[in-house]
Design an enzyme around this catalytic site. Structure first.
Site: not given
Ligand code: F6R
Length: 259
Positions: A66, A142, A135, A137
């Protein structure tokens, strides 16, 4: 069902997943990696460095999950910058073979389709690294995201913007929109490896692994994948009801199976 591997700490998780990725690249120097950003995958990228010494990585391809929409690609927290800093440079990958979705607002309505086409053209993703949001995702899909979704623009939830404010000066600086691989895109990767660390992820992990398959918890999409591996520390595993079985199954895993 996904295979659940409960490890002591991030270092053990990093080593386990890095062994798998290094093996994949040795077997296929044109391997296509799906790259996550955020804090979670960092131990994997760190552990990969020594494992790739002397390995030909010049043809490895990579696709980030992303990108924020409207962020200057040179901003240190753009996912383009993060992937360059944490993955491309330390591992010596060819930057022209590593892509992030194009988050520039101009023509954004086409950038998702272009990204999908590039993934197809590369032959699909061999191994997709995933983190999970508090959450639920994966990527920036989301809650409510369609399981058939492909790369497109999404609006980040307040919770995700709060969680990611630590990378910016304040929550107001966290972009409102992102462009993310869809759940359908992620499910087409040949191997999913989801990592999670810490108590804050325990509920999302339990929902993803043991809860109903529901768009309300996008991480539960991994239950639909034929080859998904979930690597968690004790704290992130703490809400799992079948942890004993996962440990038992992993301890008795046939050697030929690999990760
Ligand atoms: C990042 C992504 C998100 C993260 C998620 C967890 O490219 O796609 O899904 O993996 O927000 O973030 P962290 O690892 O910072 O807790």
């Amino acid at each position: 069902m996904a295979e659940i591997v409960i490890v002591r700490d991030k270092a053990e998780a990093g080593a386990l997943v890095a062994d798998e990725i290094a093996g994949l690249i040795r077997a296929d120097p044109e391997a296509v990696l799906g790259l996550a950003t955020g804090s979670t995958p960092l131990p994997v990228y760190e552990a990969l460095r020594p494992r790739l010494q002397g390995v030909d990585v010049s043809r490895v391809r990579g696709f980030a999950l992303d990108e924020y929409v409207g962020i200057d690609p040179a901003h240190p927290e753009s996912y383009r910058s993060v992937i360059t800093r944490e993955v491309v440079e330390p591992l010596g990958l060819d930057p022209s073979r590593i892509r992030t979705p194009d988050g520039s607002p101009e023509g954004i309505e086409h950038h998702g389709d272009e990204y999908e086409a590039a993934i197809v053209e590369a032959g699909g993703i061999d191994l997709q690294i995933l983190g999970i949001g508090t959450d639920g995702h994966i990527g920036f899909n989301e809650p409510g995201s369609s399981f058939a979704s492909i790369t497109r623009v999404k609006t980040l939830t307040e919770q995700t913007r709060r969680d990611n404010a630590r990378f910016f000066d304040s929550i107001e600086d966290v972009p409102m929109h992102c462009i993310t691989q869809g759940l359908g895109t992620i499910l087409r990767a040949r191997h999913l490896v989801l990592l999670a660390f810490g108590e804050g992820k325990a509920a999302a992990v339990a929902g993803a692994v043991e809860g109903p398959v529901t768009a309300s918890l996008p991480g539960s999409a991994i239950q639909l994948h034929p080859h998904a591996t979930v690597v968690v520390d004790e704290a992130a595993a703490s809400h799992l009801t079948r942890a004993g079985y996962y440990r038992y199954a992993y301890a008795n895993k046939p050697d030929w199976q690999g990760l």
